[in-house]
Design a protein around this motif. Structure first.
Motif, short mmCIF file in Angstrom:
data_model
loop_
_atom_site.label_atom_id
_atom_site.label_comp_id
_atom_site.label_asym_id
_atom_site.label_seq_id
_atom_site.Cartn_x
_atom_site.Cartn_y
_atom_site.Cartn_z
N ILE A 55 0.86 -1.19 0.00
CA ILE A 55 0.00 0.00 0.00
C ILE A 55 0.90 1.24 0.00
CG2 ILE A 55 -1.88 1.21 1.15
CD1 ILE A 55 -2.61 -1.58 0.17
N VAL A 56 0.76 2.08 -1.01
CA VAL A 56 1.56 3.31 -1.12
C VAL A 56 0.60 4.47 -1.38
CG1 VAL A 56 3.46 4.48 -2.25
CG2 VAL A 56 3.49 1.98 -2.05
N ASP A 57 0.45 5.34 -0.41
CA ASP A 57 -0.49 6.45 -0.52
C ASP A 57 0.10 7.60 -1.33
OD1 ASP A 57 -2.81 7.80 -0.13
OD2 ASP A 57 -2.64 7.99 2.04
N GLU A 58 -0.77 8.50 -1.83
CA GLU A 58 -0.39 9.77 -2.46
C GLU A 58 0.55 9.57 -3.65
OE1 GLU A 58 0.94 12.43 0.55
OE2 GLU A 58 -1.01 12.52 1.52
N LEU A 59 -0.03 9.10 -4.74
CA LEU A 59 0.74 8.83 -5.96
C LEU A 59 1.44 10.07 -6.49
CD1 LEU A 59 1.48 7.01 -8.38
CD2 LEU A 59 -0.76 7.56 -9.37
N ALA A 60 0.84 11.26 -6.31
CA ALA A 60 1.40 12.49 -6.90
C ALA A 60 2.49 13.11 -6.03
CB ALA A 60 0.28 13.51 -7.12
N HIS A 61 2.83 12.51 -4.92
CA HIS A 61 3.77 13.12 -3.97
C HIS A 61 5.17 13.27 -4.58
CE1 HIS A 61 5.81 13.88 -0.16
NE2 HIS A 61 6.64 12.91 -0.45
N SER A 62 5.82 14.39 -4.26
CA SER A 62 7.22 14.61 -4.63
C SER A 62 8.10 14.32 -3.42
CB SER A 62 7.45 16.06 -5.10
OG SER A 62 6.70 16.33 -6.25
N ASN A 63 9.08 13.44 -3.58
CA ASN A 63 9.96 13.09 -2.47
C ASN A 63 10.87 14.26 -2.11
OD1 ASN A 63 8.97 10.43 -2.32
ND2 ASN A 63 10.36 9.76 -3.94
N VAL A 64 11.20 14.34 -0.83
CA VAL A 64 12.14 15.36 -0.37
C VAL A 64 13.50 15.08 -1.00
CG1 VAL A 64 13.35 16.27 1.65
CG2 VAL A 64 10.91 15.74 1.78
N PRO A 65 14.16 16.09 -1.56
CA PRO A 65 15.49 15.86 -2.16
C PRO A 65 16.43 15.20 -1.15
CG PRO A 65 14.69 18.04 -2.73
CD PRO A 65 13.71 17.48 -1.75
N GLY A 66 17.05 14.13 -1.60
CA GLY A 66 17.95 13.39 -0.73
C GLY A 66 17.26 12.33 0.09
N GLY A 67 15.92 12.27 0.03
CA GLY A 67 15.18 11.31 0.83
C GLY A 67 15.06 9.94 0.19
N GLY A 68 15.46 9.79 -1.03
CA GLY A 68 15.37 8.52 -1.75
C GLY A 68 16.09 8.62 -3.07
N ARG A 69 16.01 7.54 -3.85
CA ARG A 69 16.74 7.56 -5.12
C ARG A 69 15.90 8.10 -6.26
NH1 ARG A 69 17.61 1.08 -5.03
NH2 ARG A 69 15.46 0.34 -5.20
N ASN A 70 14.62 8.41 -6.03
CA ASN A 70 13.76 8.96 -7.07
C ASN A 70 13.16 10.28 -6.61
OD1 ASN A 70 13.99 6.66 -8.86
ND2 ASN A 70 12.64 5.56 -7.44
N PRO A 71 13.01 11.25 -7.51
CA PRO A 71 12.38 12.52 -7.12
C PRO A 71 10.88 12.42 -6.93
CG PRO A 71 13.00 12.57 -9.44
CD PRO A 71 13.57 11.31 -8.87
N LYS A 72 10.22 11.45 -7.56
CA LYS A 72 8.77 11.33 -7.50
C LYS A 72 8.37 9.97 -6.93
CE LYS A 72 7.80 15.22 -9.70
NZ LYS A 72 7.03 16.34 -9.09
N ARG A 73 7.26 9.96 -6.18
CA ARG A 73 6.79 8.69 -5.61
C ARG A 73 6.31 7.75 -6.70
NH1 ARG A 73 3.50 9.29 -0.37
NH2 ARG A 73 5.65 9.58 0.32
N ARG A 74 5.77 8.30 -7.80
CA ARG A 74 5.33 7.41 -8.88
C ARG A 74 6.51 6.63 -9.46
NH1 ARG A 74 6.47 10.03 -13.77
NH2 ARG A 74 6.69 12.29 -13.64
N GLN A 75 7.72 7.20 -9.39
CA GLN A 75 8.90 6.46 -9.85
C GLN A 75 9.25 5.35 -8.86
OE1 GLN A 75 11.26 10.07 -10.12
NE2 GLN A 75 11.34 9.89 -12.34
N ASP A 76 9.04 5.59 -7.57
CA ASP A 76 9.20 4.49 -6.58
C ASP A 76 8.23 3.35 -6.89
OD1 ASP A 76 11.04 6.10 -5.32
OD2 ASP A 76 9.67 6.80 -3.77
N ILE A 77 6.98 3.73 -7.22
CA ILE A 77 5.98 2.71 -7.52
C ILE A 77 6.36 1.93 -8.77
CG2 ILE A 77 3.57 2.44 -8.27
CD1 ILE A 77 2.82 4.64 -6.32
#
Length: 863
Positions: A115-137
């Motif tokens: 379960i991953v909420d908020e598809l349109a969310h932008s990740n905090v810079p430096g918080g992961g390897r992708n800038p967008k949560r949709r890329q994580d998905i």
């Protein structure tokens, strides 16, 4: 509450979650994406996701929660009980602590469903390897993990501007529609506006102190109704796409009357306006009915009476009425119309009654309308009468090309018609009244008629047959061939030459007519394509789809390499790109038009590439412009206080002049003021450079305006303050907020007339505090508003010694860094008002990204 589910793979609705939930993680199978789509925050998307997770877990499916935002709602938080929650990853950014989904931990855990909420969310810079949560998905799906996510309709890229017009709230986080379209299943979580407002009033969405502002702003009944309609229509279109795909995959040619879809056939004639309006009325009789207009461009040209100007006007009319215009190529107009209607799953087809008169219908046979009725099967046909019915002109033939029938009928007529004419002329009545000249002319007329039917070859057969019959039956001695009389032989030779020449001229005229008609058809098709480009529909997917539709192909796509398959037509569309169409084999005449379409697609690809390159170059150009402006400004603005300070210090150090205590104090004050001014200029320059480099450190915390105003207004005494005690604290960096207010107040005081104080007032609305700095100066034209925040300019200033022109540029940058906005407005009665808007401190969520105002803050976020 109701829901609408669109399964994009098999169009079955409801019950599909059970099938999708039993999957396992296999390296060869990509994961399936399910999207809960809501019309507005608070409809229950997160609750529904967690409810499905619990039901799947109860069935033995390995489900984990990767990231869920409950927004402090007890009912939603309670749904997490019994579910495995992957611990979030913490990260620091510009002095703040944030939490994001731990993508690496989820991939290492490898559940069946996450379960991953908020598809349109932008990740905090430096918080992961992708800038967008949709890329994580996308990474989770590529690993074979099924993902369930949620999204509000305002975050879809195609609806971004529409939602902003409705709600007057810009959406900074968007998702391309294609990402959601690729979902295996889309489920609309729907609730009537009245029900959502009741949930809001009962405190099930926001805290009680925020309810009134939300109900009066974003959650107004009109806003919610419009957003709900957008969501329903968007999902309905996705269901329709899935249905069309299913029908195509299963070769279903019959019409499924899932909703009314009315197709109106246009010829370019004057009756088109009447047909369009009648078809629009038919479509409006059912809610959600679609209106489509189609014009068939025959490969041998348009039917008589077609007007390109009329087609262009009718296209504008159909679009004004909410329909869509389509153009297809087909030699058989009736078959092309029916084929298009079936491909679009049309339920009704509207045609005009024939413009041909009775004599023309007798001469040319049944028309398009009768043929369409015969071919329509389960499509309802509306034959609409109009004022042009039955007023057409007589045509020599309904077709202008040599069909198979005419190629057979020509030689047969070349043999039989001269024989029939001989029989008629041999009757006693004709023998007594006609001479040889008249008989020869009648045979010549017959040859010309045969040439019109079958061309030169048939005319030659007819001329030879006619010559022999004329020699045997009508040139003395009758009953035998006269081959020894030179005059008779010359007459026959001249007759044959004249007949062949006339036939050749007629045949050439017909060929030129066909070429002209073909050129007209191609020009009309290209004109329609050019019109699409001019109207802004020249996106690459739109052009590719237009190409598929125009040529009646099964599919069309833009690829890097053409596939080696049968039944595939591939044409170059620029360097390294090919336009590939699957379906029927295109003749060479249509390939020429296809090449033109491919050229337009290639141009669109090249324009897209150039636009990306220009976007990459623009920051470099902006930096160069700023560097140039800085060098120019340093030559004057930094030198002035530096020169004044140096002169004061040099005078004090001089041993040649004895200064009084009063003079020494004045020189020291000048030096101190110059150094302070120089220090402010340098601080502004450094802060502006930090903003542009993204290196400004923030300490965002709850800040009351009373806390920062005394220091901010210390140098600007001509300010009147009101209404500050009525607004809550804002989330801001106190020193930066102080500098912003000081800059705004100083700028307003500089532009206010003598004796008029600057007004500073604050108000709270829809989760934000708005601080207004009002001056009564000359104001600023709306055309100069964008330039107001450019650095190194003093728009409207007459004193060039007042600074570098960084105050407003720096103020807007600092405001946006604190998730706020700074906008200019006209002051009633004259002047300019600067509106500083910042979010309530208690409403901002930890995932807000620096330098932008999150949609969650503005609309409430969540589900």
């Amino acid at each position: 509450m109701s829901d609408v589910r669109a399964n994009t793979s098999d169009v079955r609705t409801g019950g599909s979650e059970a099938r999708a939930g039993a999957g396992d993680v296999r390296p060869g199978r990509p994961g399936r994406l399910k999207v809960y789509l809501g019309a507005a925050p608070g409809v229950g998307k997160t609750y529904r996701m967690l409810d499905e997770a619990r039901r799947r877990a109860a069935r033995g499916v390995d489900v984990v929660v990767g990231f869920v935002e409950c927004h402090g709602r007890p009912g939603t938080e309670g749904m997490l009980d019994g579910l495995e929650v992957v611990e979030r990853a913490s990260c620091s950014y510009r002095g703040g602590e944030f939490e994001e989904m731990d993508l690496a931990a989820v991939l290492a855990r490898r559940p069946q469903v996450v379960i991953v909420d908020e598809l349109a969310h932008s990740n905090v810079p430096g918080g992961g390897r992708n800038p967008k949560r949709r890329q994580d998905i996308e990474e989770l799906l590529a690993a074979g993990i099924d993902v369930i996510t949620a999204l509000n309709i305002q975050h879809l890229e195609s609806l971004n501007d529409v939602v902003e017009k409705i709600t007057r709230v810009p959406q900074h986080e968007t998702v391309p529609d294609e990402v959601v379209r690729r979902a295996h299943q889309i489920e609309l979580v729907d609730i009537p506006p009245e029900g959502l407002r009741r949930r809001m009033a009962h405190g099930n969405i926001y805290a009680p102190e925020k309810v009134d502002a939300a109900l009066a702003d974003y959650f107004r009944p009109g806003n919610l109704t419009a957003l709900r309609q957008l969501a329903l229509l968007w999902v309905a279109d996705r269901v329709d796409e899935a249905l069309q795909s299913y029908r195509s995959e299963h070769d279903i040619g019959g019409v499924w009357e899932t909703r009314e879809r009315v197709v109106v056939a246009l010829t370019g004639g004057p009756e088109g306006d009447t047909l369009i309006r009648r078809a629009a009325r038919v479509a409006d009789r059912s809610a959600g009915g679609d209106l489509l207009a189609v014009h068939v461009t025959r490969s041998d040209g348009l039917a008589a009476g077609a007007s390109h100007a009329s087609l262009a006007r009718q296209r504008r009319l159909i679009e004004d009425l909410g329909g869509s215009y389509h153009s297809v190529i087909g030699d058989d107009v009736a078959a092309a119309l029916v084929e298009f209607a079936r491909a679009e799953n049309a339920t009704q087809l509207v045609l005009g009654t024939s413009r041909r008169g009775r004599l023309e219908r007798f001469a040319t046979g049944r028309g398009t309308g009768e043929t369409v009725v015969e071919l329509s099967a389960d499509i309802d046909i509306h034959m609409v009468t109009h004022e042009r019915a039955g007023r057409g002109t007589l045509l020599p033939s309904r077709r202008r090309t040599l069909s198979t029938v005419r190629r057979i009928a020509g030689p047969v007529a070349g043999l039989l018609l001269p024989v029939a004419l001989t029989f008629l002329l041999d009757l006693d009545v004709a023998r007594d009244r006609l001479n040889l000249t008249s008989e020869a002319l009648l045979f010549l007329l017959t040859v010309v008629g045969v040439a019109c039917i079958g061309g030169v070859a048939s005319a030659v057969i007819a001329s030879v047959t006619a010559s022999l019959l004329l020699n045997y039956w009508f040139i003395p001695p009758v009953g035998q061939f006269t081959l020894n009389d030179p005059n008779a032989l010359l007459a026959l030779a001249v007759f044959a030459v004249v007949a062949a020449t006339v036939a050749a001229v007629v045949d050439r005229s017909l060929r030129l007519s066909r070429r002209s008609a073909r050129a007209t058809a191609e020009a009309e098709t290209m004109s329609s394509l050019a019109g699409t480009i001019v109207r802004g529909g020249a996106t690459i997917p739109a052009l590719v789809e237009r190409t598929r539709e125009t040529f009646g192909m099964d599919s069309a796509e833009l690829v890097d390499e053409p596939p080696a398959e049968d039944g595939v037509t591939a044409v170059p569309a620029g360097p390294g790109a090919f336009l590939v169409l699957r379906g029927r084999i295109l003749p060479s005449s249509e390939r020429r038009v296809l090449a033109a379409f491919a050229a337009h697609v290639g141009s669109a690809v090249e324009r897209s590439r150039l636009a990306r390159a220009a976007a990459e170059v623009e920051p470099v150009k902006a930096a160069d412009r700023m560097r140039t402006a800085l060098l120019r400004a340093v030559g004057h603005d930094l030198r002035t206080p530096l020169a004044a300070g140096c002169a004061a210090v040099s005078s004090l150090r001089s041993r040649d002049v004895e200064f009084s205590e009063e003079d020494r104090d004045e020189l020291l004050a000048t030096a101190d003021e110059s150094m302070a001014r120089l220090n402010r200029l340098i601080e502004n320059l450094l802060d502006l450079s930090r903003l542009q480099a993204g290196a400004l450190t923030l300490d965002l915390r709850a800040t009351a305006l009373e806390e920062v105003l005394p220091a901010a207004l210390a140098d600007t005494p001509e300010v009147e303050v009101a209404n500050l005690e009525e607004v809550p604290a804002v989330l801001a960096d106190p020193p930066l907020l102080e500098r912003v207010i000081a800059n705004l107040a100083g700028n307003a005081a500089r532009h206010s007339p003598p004796g008029r104080k600057v007004l500073l007032a604050a108000s709270a609305h829809a989760g934000r505090v708005e601080l207004r700095v009002v001056d009564r100066g000359l104001g600023l034209p709306s055309t100069d508003r964008d330039r107001l925040f450019e650095p190194f300019q003093r728009l409207g200033d007459t004193d060039n010694a007042t600074g570098l022109g960084l105050g407003l540029a720096l103020s807007r940058g600092l405001t946006e860094a604190m998730n706020g906005t700074l906008t200019p407005e006209d002051t009633p009665g004259g002047g300019l008002t600067m509106v500083l808007s910042l979010p309530f401190a208690e409403q901002v969520q930890v995932q807000v990204q620096v330098r932008r105002a999150s949609d969650t803050q503005r609309t409430g976020g969540g589900s």
